[in-house]
Motif scaffolding. Structure first.
Motif, mmCIF file in Angstrom:
data_model
loop_
_atom_site.group_PDB
_atom_site.id
_atom_site.type_symbol
_atom_site.label_atom_id
_atom_site.label_comp_id
_atom_site.label_asym_id
_atom_site.label_seq_id
_atom_site.Cartn_x
_atom_site.Cartn_y
_atom_site.Cartn_z
ATOM 1 N N GLU A 60 26.439 3.397 50.258
ATOM 2 C CA GLU A 60 26.953 4.538 51.217
ATOM 3 C C GLU A 60 27.558 5.529 50.615
ATOM 4 O O GLU A 60 27.493 6.987 51.057
ATOM 5 N N MET A 61 28.536 5.485 49.642
ATOM 6 C CA MET A 61 29.296 6.216 49.077
ATOM 7 C C MET A 61 28.822 6.773 47.619
ATOM 8 O O MET A 61 28.850 6.290 46.875
ATOM 9 N N ASN A 82 39.839 6.356 46.667
ATOM 10 C CA ASN A 82 39.421 5.733 47.696
ATOM 11 C C ASN A 82 39.184 4.184 47.479
ATOM 12 O O ASN A 82 38.548 3.584 48.350
ATOM 13 N N PHE A 83 38.866 3.888 46.277
ATOM 14 C CA PHE A 83 38.260 2.582 45.677
ATOM 15 C C PHE A 83 39.431 1.382 45.767
ATOM 16 O O PHE A 83 39.005 0.634 45.097
ATOM 17 N N PHE A 134 34.030 -5.456 51.762
ATOM 18 C CA PHE A 134 33.525 -5.753 50.575
ATOM 19 C C PHE A 134 33.103 -7.036 50.396
ATOM 20 O O PHE A 134 32.148 -7.276 49.783
ATOM 21 N N GLU A 155 26.960 2.285 44.468
ATOM 22 C CA GLU A 155 27.387 2.154 45.793
ATOM 23 C C GLU A 155 26.266 2.619 46.850
ATOM 24 O O GLU A 155 25.573 3.414 46.421
ATOM 25 N N ARG A 186 29.972 -7.939 52.248
ATOM 26 C CA ARG A 186 28.707 -7.393 51.718
ATOM 27 C C ARG A 186 28.299 -8.021 50.522
ATOM 28 O O ARG A 186 27.118 -8.448 50.253
ATOM 29 N N VAL A 192 37.127 2.991 51.529
ATOM 30 C CA VAL A 192 35.552 2.850 51.582
ATOM 31 C C VAL A 192 35.026 1.537 51.493
ATOM 32 O O VAL A 192 33.731 1.264 51.610
ATOM 33 N N LEU A 193 35.912 0.626 50.961
ATOM 34 C CA LEU A 193 35.406 -0.839 50.618
ATOM 35 C C LEU A 193 35.988 -1.892 51.719
ATOM 36 O O LEU A 193 36.353 -2.795 51.249
ATOM 37 N N TYR A 221 19.891 24.916 29.131
ATOM 38 C CA TYR A 221 18.866 25.143 27.707
ATOM 39 C C TYR A 221 17.404 25.478 28.063
ATOM 40 O O TYR A 221 16.544 26.307 27.545
ATOM 41 N N GLU A 245 26.741 24.359 21.884
ATOM 42 C CA GLU A 245 27.514 24.966 22.975
ATOM 43 C C GLU A 245 28.856 25.725 22.283
ATOM 44 O O GLU A 245 29.336 26.456 22.868
ATOM 45 N N LYS A 261 23.497 20.896 31.386
ATOM 46 C CA LYS A 261 23.437 21.377 30.027
ATOM 47 C C LYS A 261 22.014 21.408 29.784
ATOM 48 O O LYS A 261 21.412 22.531 29.192
#
Lengths: 247, 115
Positions: free
Chosen positions: B15-16, A65-66, A233, B13, A236, A229-230, B33, A190, B29
């Motif tokens: 809004e997103m 979407n970018f 832009f 961003e 803005r 979504v932009l 822990y 880990e 992680k």
């Protein structure tokens, strides 16, 4: 009947603590041994190439979407094109990597080695516990359990009137087995192979990776709905810059 | 608790919401822990104090709740710049430390009280 049994302090010194210490040490030993045995595996370039293509396709899907619609569509066609798209695998070839992997002697022996290194210490320790530490009450678990657990937890003890909270050393072994996983993840980092379920997941995800996931990625790309979504832009960016310059 | 590992991972961003997957995983992680460590400590405390039965499990839930509160405070109460939802830091891994708790609880209880 909830009478309080008085247990010999020698049991604490010679059963509980040595058993826990031995299990911790065996876990650490197994971790280092598996690390040493794992370094002899030459990666196959075809498999790595396919893996990288999958990663790129996944990134495209995640960040679709970018980028503007045209750019996204061009990339999508590059991947899913029927003739020479990267994700398109003709049916005949699709089965090959999987079959090859399972019949390759090196790979099979590797998996067997991992299996053995997991099972043998557990079996040995269990046999050792059964041989030396059976027939007496080893510990008292602080919470009550129902009568059905009696046969599981009180193996060597043949009295049926003893409270179920008093358990034999076999159940102490199992309690340690499950409870020390958390401790191992803290002290070994880990990458420790002490968890059976983790090992199962690794083994099952290994064989199916190349052939099926190419098709899966292709389908995933096909169904992505592009929603940019932009849209405004530039406006803005202009607004932000104006605000900055005027303050 | 590591202070520099919990890096913020939201991009610019407005809004997103986008998340940096690596940082998110590293934060998870750290949470894991912390919970494991606190469940071990809580087990030893419960054993030394002599809690039995249900009281011990109440102590476990209490210790996990205290861990959640401390993690939230450490993240500066702005959860959304470190994790993607409240559930991650409050509820995730809640029962994962139960077995370690029970092991160390049994161990400490036996050593102290049935010695």
């Amino acid at each position: 009947m909830a009478e309080e049994l008085v247990l010999d302090t020698a049991i604490r010194d010679w059963v509980l603590i040595p058993l826990s210490v031995v299990m911790v040490l065996i876990g650490i030993l197994r971790y280092f041994v598996s690390k040493l045995m794992r370094t002899s595996q030459l990666p196959d370039s075809k498999i790595i190439k396919e893996g990288q293509v999958i990663i790129r396709a996944r990134n495209l899907r995640a960040a679709a979407n970018f980028i503007p619609v045209k750019a996204f569509r061009a990339r999508k066609v590059y991947y899913t094109n029927e003739e020479n798209g990267l994700l398109h695998v003709p049916k005949g070839q699709a089965q090959n990597p999987q079959a090859q992997m399972f019949s390759d002697p090196n790979m099979a022996m590797d998996m067997m080695k991992k299996n053995l290194s997991m099972i043998i210490p557990q079996t040995l320790t269990f046999a050792w516990v059964n041989f030396f530490f059976s027939g007496f009450v080893a510990a008292k678990i602080p919470f009550p359990l129902t009568q059905r657990f009696r046969s599981m937890l009180q193996n060597g003890i043949d009295l049926s009137t003893v409270d179920v909270s008093y358990v034999s050393s076999r159940s102490w072994y199992f309690l340690n087995l499950f409870g020390l996983r958390g401790l191992f993840s803290l002290i070994l980092g880990e990458e420790n192979a002490t968890d059976d379920t983790q090992r199962m997941m690794q083994m099952s995800g290994f064989g199916f990776d190349p052939s099926k996931s190419l098709g899966a990625e292709k389908d995933g790309l096909d169904i992505v709905q592009h929603d940019w979504v932009l849209p405004k832009f530039e406006q803005r960016a202009e607004a932000v810059l104006r605000k900055r310059l005027s303050s | 608790m590591a202070s520099h590992d919990e890096s913020g991972k939201k991009s610019n961003e407005n809004e997103m919401p986008t998340f940096n997957a690596e940082n998110l995983q590293s934060n998870m992680k750290v949470v894991y822990y912390c919970r494991t460590f606190m469940s071990i400590i809580g087990g030893v405390i419960a054993g030394i104090c002599g809690f039995t039965g249900l009281m011990g499990f109440v102590v476990y839930v209490l210790v996990m709740a205290i861990t959640s509160v401390c993690l939230t405070a450490r993240a500066g109460f702005s959860i959304h710049s470190y994790f993607d939802s409240w559930n991650r830091v409050l509820l995730d891994g809640f029962l994962g430390g139960l077995l370690s708790f029970v092991l160390f609880w049994t161990f400490a209880y036996d050593i102290v009280h049935i010695f």
